[in-house]
Structures are given as structure tokens and as C-alpha cells.
Write a protein that holds these residues in place. Sequence first.
Motif, PDB file in Angstrom:
ATOM      1  N   LEU A 155       0.831  -1.194   0.000  1.00 19.34           N
ATOM      2  CA  LEU A 155       0.000   0.000   0.000  1.00 19.34           C
ATOM      3  C   LEU A 155       0.870   1.250   0.000  1.00 19.34           C
ATOM      4  O   LEU A 155       1.814   1.362   0.782  1.00 19.34           O
ATOM      5  CB  LEU A 155      -0.908   0.005   1.242  1.00 19.34           C
ATOM      6  N   GLU A 156       0.543   2.177  -0.897  1.00 20.41           N
ATOM      7  CA  GLU A 156       1.303   3.428  -0.963  1.00 20.41           C
ATOM      8  C   GLU A 156       0.815   4.391   0.112  1.00 20.41           C
ATOM      9  O   GLU A 156      -0.368   4.506   0.379  1.00 20.41           O
ATOM     10  CB  GLU A 156       1.144   4.071  -2.343  1.00 20.41           C
ATOM     11  N   SER A 157       1.762   5.075   0.722  1.00 23.53           N
ATOM     12  CA  SER A 157       1.420   6.076   1.734  1.00 23.53           C
ATOM     13  C   SER A 157       2.570   7.058   1.851  1.00 23.53           C
ATOM     14  O   SER A 157       3.732   6.703   1.641  1.00 23.53           O
ATOM     15  CB  SER A 157       1.159   5.417   3.087  1.00 23.53           C
ATOM     16  N   LYS A 158       2.225   8.299   2.176  1.00 19.87           N
ATOM     17  CA  LYS A 158       3.255   9.310   2.382  1.00 19.87           C
ATOM     18  C   LYS A 158       3.908   9.181   3.755  1.00 19.87           C
ATOM     19  O   LYS A 158       4.865   9.881   4.056  1.00 19.87           O
ATOM     20  CB  LYS A 158       2.660  10.716   2.217  1.00 19.87           C
ATOM     21  N   GLY A 159       3.369   8.283   4.577  1.00 22.02           N
ATOM     22  CA  GLY A 159       3.945   8.058   5.892  1.00 22.02           C
ATOM     23  C   GLY A 159       3.716   9.229   6.837  1.00 22.02           C
ATOM     24  O   GLY A 159       2.974  10.168   6.548  1.00 22.02           O
ATOM     25  N   PHE A 160       4.371   9.163   7.982  1.00 19.87           N
ATOM     26  CA  PHE A 160       4.266  10.201   8.997  1.00 19.87           C
ATOM     27  C   PHE A 160       5.544  11.031   8.965  1.00 19.87           C
ATOM     28  O   PHE A 160       6.636  10.517   9.225  1.00 19.87           O
ATOM     29  CB  PHE A 160       4.056   9.582  10.383  1.00 19.87           C
ATOM     30  N   GLY A 161       5.399  12.299   8.624  1.00 26.58           N
ATOM     31  CA  GLY A 161       6.558  13.170   8.484  1.00 26.58           C
ATOM     32  C   GLY A 161       7.330  13.336   9.788  1.00 26.58           C
ATOM     33  O   GLY A 161       6.766  13.295  10.882  1.00 26.58           O
ATOM     34  N   VAL A 162       8.643  13.536   9.649  1.00 19.13           N
ATOM     35  CA  VAL A 162       9.505  13.801  10.802  1.00 19.13           C
ATOM     36  C   VAL A 162       9.914  15.272  10.756  1.00 19.13           C
ATOM     37  O   VAL A 162      10.424  15.744   9.734  1.00 19.13           O
ATOM     38  CB  VAL A 162      10.757  12.895  10.785  1.00 19.13           C
ATOM     39  N   TYR A 163       9.704  15.989  11.827  1.00 18.25           N
ATOM     40  CA  TYR A 163      10.011  17.417  11.857  1.00 18.25           C
ATOM     41  C   TYR A 163      10.137  17.858  13.301  1.00 18.25           C
ATOM     42  O   TYR A 163       9.797  17.114  14.239  1.00 18.25           O
ATOM     43  CB  TYR A 163       8.895  18.226  11.163  1.00 18.25           C
ATOM     44  N   ASN A 164      10.627  19.050  13.499  1.00 14.67           N
ATOM     45  CA  ASN A 164      10.712  19.630  14.839  1.00 14.67           C
ATOM     46  C   ASN A 164       9.380  20.299  15.149  1.00 14.67           C
ATOM     47  O   ASN A 164       9.048  21.337  14.573  1.00 14.67           O
ATOM     48  CB  ASN A 164      11.853  20.641  14.915  1.00 14.67           C
ATOM     49  N   ARG A 165       8.602  19.711  16.036  1.00 13.77           N
ATOM     50  CA  ARG A 165       7.264  20.232  16.318  1.00 13.77           C
ATOM     51  C   ARG A 165       7.290  21.641  16.889  1.00 13.77           C
ATOM     52  O   ARG A 165       6.308  22.378  16.797  1.00 13.77           O
ATOM     53  CB  ARG A 165       6.506  19.285  17.254  1.00 13.77           C
ATOM     54  N   LEU A 166       8.417  22.051  17.492  1.00  8.63           N
ATOM     55  CA  LEU A 166       8.524  23.412  18.027  1.00  8.63           C
ATOM     56  C   LEU A 166       8.655  24.456  16.926  1.00  8.63           C
ATOM     57  O   LEU A 166       8.572  25.661  17.190  1.00  8.63           O
ATOM     58  CB  LEU A 166       9.705  23.511  18.995  1.00  8.63           C
ATOM     59  N   ASP A 167       8.861  23.993  15.687  1.00  7.54           N
ATOM     60  CA  ASP A 167       8.885  24.920  14.548  1.00  7.54           C
ATOM     61  C   ASP A 167       7.484  25.250  14.045  1.00  7.54           C
ATOM     62  O   ASP A 167       7.319  26.062  13.136  1.00  7.54           O
ATOM     63  CB  ASP A 167       9.698  24.316  13.390  1.00  7.54           C
ATOM     64  N   SER A 168       6.479  24.621  14.624  1.00  5.72           N
ATOM     65  CA  SER A 168       5.100  24.886  14.211  1.00  5.72           C
ATOM     66  C   SER A 168       4.664  26.272  14.675  1.00  5.72           C
ATOM     67  O   SER A 168       5.002  26.705  15.786  1.00  5.72           O
ATOM     68  CB  SER A 168       4.161  23.834  14.824  1.00  5.72           C
TER      69      SER A 168
END
Length: 517
Positions: free
Chosen positions: A34-47
Motif C-alpha cells: 500500500l502506498e502512503s506518504k507516511g508520517f513526516g519527521v520534523y521539529n514540532r517546536l517549529d510549528s
Amino acid sequence: MNDTHLALMLCALLFLLAGCASVVPSTRDIKTPLESKGFGVYNRLDSPLALPYLKELAQEGTSGAMLVSDGSYALLHRAHLVRQAKFSLEIQTYIYKNDIASRVLMHEIWQAANRGVLVKILVDDNGLDSDYSDIITLNNHPNIEVKIFNPYRNRIKLFRLPEMVFHFNRINRRMHNKLFIADGIALIIGGRNIADNYFDNKLDVNFSDTDAFFIGDVAVQARKSFKRYWEYHRAIPVEFLPSKRKMKKFMKNYNEMVSDLEVDSSEWERYSHAMEDVEKQYENRVNAMYWGHAYLVADDPEKIDAKNPASKIYEELQRILADTNDSIYISSAYLVPGKRGLAQMQDAIEKGINLYVLTNSLSSTDSLPVYAGWERYRDKLVKMGAEVYEYRKGAGKIKVRGRMTSGASLHSKTLVFDNKISWIGSFNLDPRSSIINTEVVAIFDNEEFAKETTKLIHIDMQRAWHLELDKRKIKWCARSDPNGEGIEDMCVSRSPDTSLWLRFLNILMRIFPENQI
């Protein structure tokens, strides 16, 4: 051709149609990756959502919280999370309706996806209007993925009854969780689904509910829980729905349909101004935000398939109750404690713990079988010494688009222990929440937040029916004005605001087994 042959041909045709309009109930049956973009990894404090509270969020393991009780603001706060999201949105809900509130959110989600935000929406199949729902259409955006949880095989609703009969143990179990997560840093949790009657936008009866807005560590926990459900084999991508093949023609005009929401009308202008106010209040830290330790408790998605399902939430409730010494406030739309729960309540009262209970009345409930179950314990609780209240439907009257609604039904699932620990989520105190459906709650340790939560429950109690003993019989007493402005009290000896027919139906509902309501 005789009638028998004709009937057999019709049955064959119907089963052929059912086979053509079916979907796999598990991804275990799918061999293609199944194709999926997955769960992105990022610094949540940059939100952008983190910016006003960077100092507080720098403390590891802390969370901030504020209450959202007003239905209109509940919608605005969700839209605010969508507008401010920079990286991701994860939405888990039991119901998503094709109505005004849902389409406003759909529009905001579409705009967020256009900015590059990765969106994942998981909805229970019981709460899906149809396979041509707006929420299914959203999946056509390259940055939006939609899945349905624990689907019926048959997409023609006519055939769902026999499926329920033959696969009752699976079909009867539903994903009742409600999470609204932005950038892994902000979370809205409570009893609200996504539909007009949860946001004070229905012209007849709306739900009176309570959400909590959290920012910080508990949102991280919520995202992990969402991921477990998203990756579970009962979460089916909508690409596998037969209707997806018929969406292409509809999608030709989809951009125009989404843009039509922004028509230059007074309603849209009012919404836009309200959104500006919410955004400014958040940026300027106007809202009362309480800080402390919060944690999420969620059922495992495997509960759907377990032969003997266990509830992590029920277990946590027992642990908290064991440490409670002073008071318990319960505001629960559906309350069927069972013999064990009743015994625990009696033990608490005998230990000197003050017990306050608010649930729906016969006139305000949207589930007659549940009220019939509650009746088995209602009078006993009053006689034990609990302060018992039933929600008064007329107390929830509001004005919607120039018309006065007919009332409201209590839908909150909120508890407060010792005026310190607050509990908000999707869990009702009934068998369906504890042993059938999956649920999620957030638990917050902050005295000021608990006081605010208790204050909201008290406001509802003041406008509700108070159940009292009169020579060992129960009577319902309340102020003459359901909005609490009157000074003259009134008491009745049978379920108030009900007709003879409703009371008769309530008696019939007693045939339902308690462990299935």
C-alpha cells in the motif's frame, strides 16, 4: 415465468450487486504494497502553534490545556489548528457528516493540503454518510489520505443487516475515538464528532459537549495512538471502495465546489471575522492556558478483534478511583455503571466521598436503550446519597440562523477527581465503552483546570433536573425556567417533559441486554 423463478432471479441479482459493491475488511488480504506518504519527521517546536508558548514547551513532558465548551468555538478552534498547521494534520473521528460545519472544515483542510500539509483522516465506517461522502472526495488531493475503520464488506446499505447478523462480533465493535492533532504539538480531544449538531449549528437539537485543547507532550502521545490505528489492518484506504472508480466525473468540478464555500455572504464574513479573533487571541495568549502533567490513555486497536477485550481506560479509571478521597464529579451522556460500578460508587459514598452525577434525562437522551439501562441504577444511586442530576432538554435552546432550536442532548464525557484530576475524552461510563468500542481519554493534573471543569458541570447541574427522595420515591425537581433564571421551584413524580408514548417506548427498551447498549 412463475413467481418462484422471478424471486430466485431477483435474489441472484441482488447478491451479484452486493458482490460488485464490496470492500475488503482487512489489509491482511491485500498482497500489493500500500502506498502512503507516511508520517513526516520534523521539529514540532517549529510549528506556528508552538510559537506563543515556546518558553513553557521547552520544559520536557509538560502540557498546556484550556477548555472548549461552546459548540461554535469548538468548530473555530479546529479550523484554527488547520489554518496554523505547517507540517501535518491527523484527524480520528467516529462520525463525519456531509453538512455545513463539515464542509467548512473540508475547505480549511483542502487549503492546508495546498500549502503542503500532510493530512490523514480516519473515520469509523458506522459514521460515514456514504461512499460518495465529501470526506472520501478529499482523498483525491495528493497530500490527503483517508481511511475507513472496520468497514462493512457490503457498500450497499440494504445488505448490512445480514452482515451484522453473520459477523456481529466484529461489526458491533466500533472505533469511537476522537482526536484532532496538528503538527504533533496541538490536540483537541473530547466527545465531539464532526457534524453540525456537535457545533451548535443544527436547527433542531444540538449536543452539549466539552472539549479540551492541549498543547505539548500529550499531543505527541495522541499522534502515536493515531498511528497505531492508522496502520492497523482494519483501517482500509478509500482507494479500495468501489465508488472510487466513479469519482473521476465528480472530481472535474471539485475545485469549483470547494471554492464556492468562500462566497461573499454575511455568513462567510461572520465566520472569517470569528476566525480572525480566535487566531489573535491565541497569538496574544489571551486564553487561560493551564500547565501541568497530562497523559493519554487509549485502547489498543486490537480490541476490535479480541475474543475477550480489555479496556486500558477502564483499568486506569480503577486506579484513579482507588486514590480518590474527597469528591467525584461525573458528566456522562451515557451512564450504565453495572453492578460492579454501582458497588464502587456505594463504597466511595460510604468512605465519605461526595459523588455528583449528571447524565441525560428520558426527554434529552438520543439513546432510549441506554436510558432504560440507566434506570436500573438511577434510584439506587439517589438512595445511596449521591447527588444525581438529569439534563433538561429545554436548557439547551439556542438561536441558529435566526431560529430558536428545540433543545439539546448532553454528550460530554467528563470526570473530575478530588477537584484536581480532570478526565476528558470519548469514554462513556457504560458497557459499550468498556468492553465493545475503542476509546481514548486525556487525564490532566492541574487544580485550576479542574476547578474550571467542575464549574462547567455545576452550570449544567443548575439547569438540570435534580433527583430527590420523597417518602422513598424519586421526584424530579428544577427551577421553573430551564435556563436557571427563575426563582420558583417545581417538582414532578415521573420523567419530566415526556409523553405517554415515549414512556411506553422506554419500557420496551428494557428488553435490550445491558452488556450491548
